[in-house]
Design an enzyme around this catalytic site. Structure first.
Site, PDB file in Angstrom:
ATOM      1  N   ARG A   1       0.830  -1.210   0.000  1.00 25.05           N
ATOM      2  CA  ARG A   1       0.000   0.000   0.000  1.00 25.05           C
ATOM      3  C   ARG A   1       0.866   1.262   0.000  1.00 25.05           C
ATOM      4  O   ARG A   1       0.530   2.268  -0.612  1.00 25.05           O
ATOM      5  CB  ARG A   1      -0.971  -0.006   1.195  1.00 25.05           C
ATOM      6  CG  ARG A   1      -1.772   1.271   1.305  1.00 25.05           C
ATOM      7  CD  ARG A   1      -3.028   1.226   2.188  1.00 25.05           C
ATOM      8  NE  ARG A   1      -3.014   0.234   3.230  1.00 25.05           N
ATOM      9  CZ  ARG A   1      -2.332   0.326   4.378  1.00 25.05           C
ATOM     10  NH1 ARG A   1      -1.601   1.398   4.628  1.00 25.05           N
ATOM     11  NH2 ARG A   1      -2.382  -0.643   5.264  1.00 25.05           N
TER      12      ARG A   1
ATOM     13  N   TYR B   1     -17.113  17.478 -14.112  1.00 27.68           N
ATOM     14  CA  TYR B   1     -17.518  16.083 -14.236  1.00 27.68           C
ATOM     15  C   TYR B   1     -18.634  15.780 -13.218  1.00 27.68           C
ATOM     16  O   TYR B   1     -18.535  16.183 -12.055  1.00 27.68           O
ATOM     17  CB  TYR B   1     -16.295  15.206 -13.972  1.00 27.68           C
ATOM     18  CG  TYR B   1     -16.566  13.737 -13.967  1.00 27.68           C
ATOM     19  CD1 TYR B   1     -16.884  13.073 -15.146  1.00 27.68           C
ATOM     20  CD2 TYR B   1     -16.505  13.007 -12.790  1.00 27.68           C
ATOM     21  CE1 TYR B   1     -17.140  11.721 -15.140  1.00 27.68           C
ATOM     22  CE2 TYR B   1     -16.755  11.645 -12.784  1.00 27.68           C
ATOM     23  CZ  TYR B   1     -17.075  11.008 -13.960  1.00 27.68           C
ATOM     24  OH  TYR B   1     -17.335   9.677 -13.960  1.00 27.68           O
TER      25      TYR B   1
ATOM     26  N   ASP C   1      -8.189  19.566 -13.318  1.00 29.54           N
ATOM     27  CA  ASP C   1      -8.544  18.236 -13.810  1.00 29.54           C
ATOM     28  C   ASP C   1      -8.230  18.233 -15.308  1.00 29.54           C
ATOM     29  O   ASP C   1      -8.913  18.887 -16.098  1.00 29.54           O
ATOM     30  CB  ASP C   1     -10.031  17.962 -13.543  1.00 29.54           C
ATOM     31  CG  ASP C   1     -10.480  16.579 -14.024  1.00 29.54           C
ATOM     32  OD1 ASP C   1      -9.815  16.006 -14.902  1.00 29.54           O
ATOM     33  OD2 ASP C   1     -11.508  16.088 -13.529  1.00 29.54           O
TER      34      ASP C   1
ATOM     35  N   LYS D   1      -9.516   7.501 -18.701  1.00 27.70           N
ATOM     36  CA  LYS D   1      -9.923   8.021 -20.011  1.00 27.70           C
ATOM     37  C   LYS D   1      -8.738   7.977 -20.991  1.00 27.70           C
ATOM     38  O   LYS D   1      -8.216   6.912 -21.242  1.00 27.70           O
ATOM     39  CB  LYS D   1     -10.512   9.427 -19.834  1.00 27.70           C
ATOM     40  CG  LYS D   1     -11.499   9.534 -18.661  1.00 27.70           C
ATOM     41  CD  LYS D   1     -12.757   8.702 -18.843  1.00 27.70           C
ATOM     42  CE  LYS D   1     -13.579   8.554 -17.563  1.00 27.70           C
ATOM     43  NZ  LYS D   1     -13.869   9.756 -16.812  1.00 27.70           N
TER      44      LYS D   1
HETATM   45  C1  LIG Z   1     -14.194  10.120 -15.513  1.00 24.66           C
HETATM   46  C2  LIG Z   1     -13.794  11.435 -14.968  1.00 24.66           C
HETATM   47  C3  LIG Z   1     -13.497  11.603 -13.614  1.00 24.66           C
HETATM   48  C4  LIG Z   1     -13.658  10.475 -12.605  1.00 24.66           C
HETATM   49  O1  LIG Z   1     -12.743   9.467 -12.828  1.00 24.66           O
HETATM   50  P1  LIG Z   1     -13.005   7.905 -12.497  1.00 24.66           P
HETATM   51  O2  LIG Z   1     -11.739   7.291 -12.940  1.00 24.66           O
HETATM   52  O3  LIG Z   1     -14.207   7.477 -13.264  1.00 24.66           O
HETATM   53  O4  LIG Z   1     -13.224   7.826 -11.028  1.00 24.66           O
HETATM   54  C5  LIG Z   1     -13.080  12.855 -13.187  1.00 24.66           C
HETATM   55  N1  LIG Z   1     -12.968  13.885 -14.049  1.00 24.66           N
HETATM   56  C6  LIG Z   1     -13.265  13.767 -15.357  1.00 24.66           C
HETATM   57  C7  LIG Z   1     -13.141  14.949 -16.245  1.00 24.66           C
HETATM   58  C8  LIG Z   1     -13.685  12.538 -15.863  1.00 24.66           C
HETATM   59  O5  LIG Z   1     -13.991  12.438 -17.163  1.00 24.66           O
END
Ligand SMILES: *Cc1c(COP(=O)(O)O)cnc(C)c1O
Length: 394
Positions: free
Chosen positions: A57, A109, A183, A208
């Site tokens: 961890r 998001y 982000d 993504k």
């Molecule tokens: C999908 C997404 C998230 C969340 O991520 P997960 O891996 O699904 O927890 C956060 N920000 C954006 C812009 C996203 O597209």
């Protein structure tokens, strides 16, 4: 090399993606492809002495390899990975104390919105949302207890572009201790590097584009400052939302083709956006690579172009949206984005269903708003598919 007025692609990006953190010499076997180390515990030469690893961890060789590569790609000094993008966000919010305030961009998001509203606030964190494309609104929304700025650019699903440097300049002129988090999931470090514009933390849903194959859920935070890294390392271990070594291996592998994939997403999505703009049933195309985009100049100044995800409005209503999405044959009707396969969805009923109806209406998340994630198929086939689905729906 001209990039149509956008920032030049980063020199050496693909080389960094392939070699940073990957030196074969760090493995006894001199393996060129970093191994998947599944061991949860590591032998110690003497009590409380260790050779870099003690428990899975707190550190794992496959994970560290990925983290080193991620840090290098964003021009950071450290990367910290988590079990999902939202686990990353949750851990970043845990840098704050009860009573602190997070100011977030208004069209974030959907899951981030839900976490902030329904979880963080219950833990005593104050959260408010504003439109970050208007710097005066940001200025007026900063409070005495504001400790974190959360912004997404381009925003989701409306593709508004936020001027990162302008936000950083404003925030730091008010108080130096406010952390600016970007982000960067929609563009990746191939197209946008927020640390270079003064952001403190770059956050990813690696799920993504960074992974790009729609087969791993994971997240990361990248920083330049080592004191901040120490705090995040502590929280990574203390809160425990760590990724698996298998998944770290997959993301590390995917980064090797990030430059190639993003180049293709960039050209294909722009070609499709231009095609849609000319279609008689399409009323608006929201794509930061189009000169008609309201923040086109900012996009050119802070990105090397746009990725495959963008939205459009058509002249019909819910009925036409449903018919269109169900008529697609190459695009798959599904949530998510950033994979090699093209996806289409209806934010109102799908990704953004958890955003309060009032906020959705205010933002323009309507029955006719469709979001695409343009994948890596042949552009001509994708255009042909959109054409036949639009013909079938109107
Ligand atoms: C999908 C997404 C998230 C969340 O991520 P997960 O891996 O699904 O927890 C956060 N920000 C954006 C812009 C996203 O597209």
């Amino acid at each position: 090399m001209d990039n149509q007025g956008f920032l030049k692609d980063k020199v050496g990006f693909a080389t960094i993606a392939i070699h940073a953190g990957q030196d074969p010499e760090k493995w006894n076997s001199a393996a060129v492809v970093p191994p998947i180390v599944t061991s949860t515990t590591f032998k110690q030469p003497a009590p409380a002495e260790h050779t870099g690893f003690e428990y899975g961890r707190s550190g794992n060789p496959s994970r560290n390899t990925l983290e080193e590569c991620l840090a290098a790609l964003d021009g950071g000094s450290h990367a910290v990975t988590f079990a999902s993008g939202l686990a990353t966000t949750n851990t970043l919010v845990a840098l704050l104390n009860k009573g602190d305030h997070v100011l977030s961009s208004d069209d974030v998001y959907g899951g981030t919105n839900r976490l902030f509203r329904n979880v963080s606030t219950r833990q005593g964190i104050e959260v408010s949302f504003t439109d970050f494309t208007d710097i005066n609104k940001v200025k007026n929304a900063i409070q005495d207890n504001t400790k974190m700025i959360w912004l997404e650019t381009p925003t989701n699903p409306l593709l508004k572009v936020v001027d990162i440097a302008a936000v950083v300049k404003l925030v730091k002129s008010i108080r130096g201790d406010i952390l600016v988090v970007v982000d960067n999931t929609f563009l990746t470090c191939y197209l946008q590097r927020p640390l270079e514009f003064g952001a403190d933390i770059v956050m990813y849903s690696l799920t993504k584009y960074m992974n790009g194959h729609s087969d791993v859920i994971m997240g990361a935070a990248i920083v330049k400052d080592s004191a901040l890294n120490d705090k995040l390392r502590f929280l990574q271990n203390a809160m425990g939302a760590v990724p698996s070594p298998f998944d770290c291996y997959l993301i590390n592998r995917s980064l090797k083709t990030l430059a190639l994939r993003m180049e293709r997403h960039r050209t294909s999505s722009l070609a499709i956006a231009k095609w849609l703009q000319k279609h008689p049933k399409i009323t608006e195309v929201m794509h930061p690579g189009l000169p008609t985009h309201p923040q086109y100049e900012i996009a050119k100044k802070q990105t090397s172009g746009h990725s495959g995800v963008f939205s459009f409005n058509h002249s019909g209503g819910l009925k036409e949206s449903r018919k269109f999405l169900m008529s697609l044959k190459v695009f798959t009707l599904a949530e998510s984005l950033g994979g090699y396969e093209s996806l289409a969805e209806l934010p109102l009923l799908m990704t953004h269903a958890s955003v309060p109806a009032e906020q959705r209406a205010e933002l323009g998340i309507t029955e006719s708003l469709v979001r695409l994630s343009v994948g890596l198929e042949d552009t001509e086939d994708l255009i042909e598919d959109l054409k036949q689905a639009l013909d079938a729906s109107f």
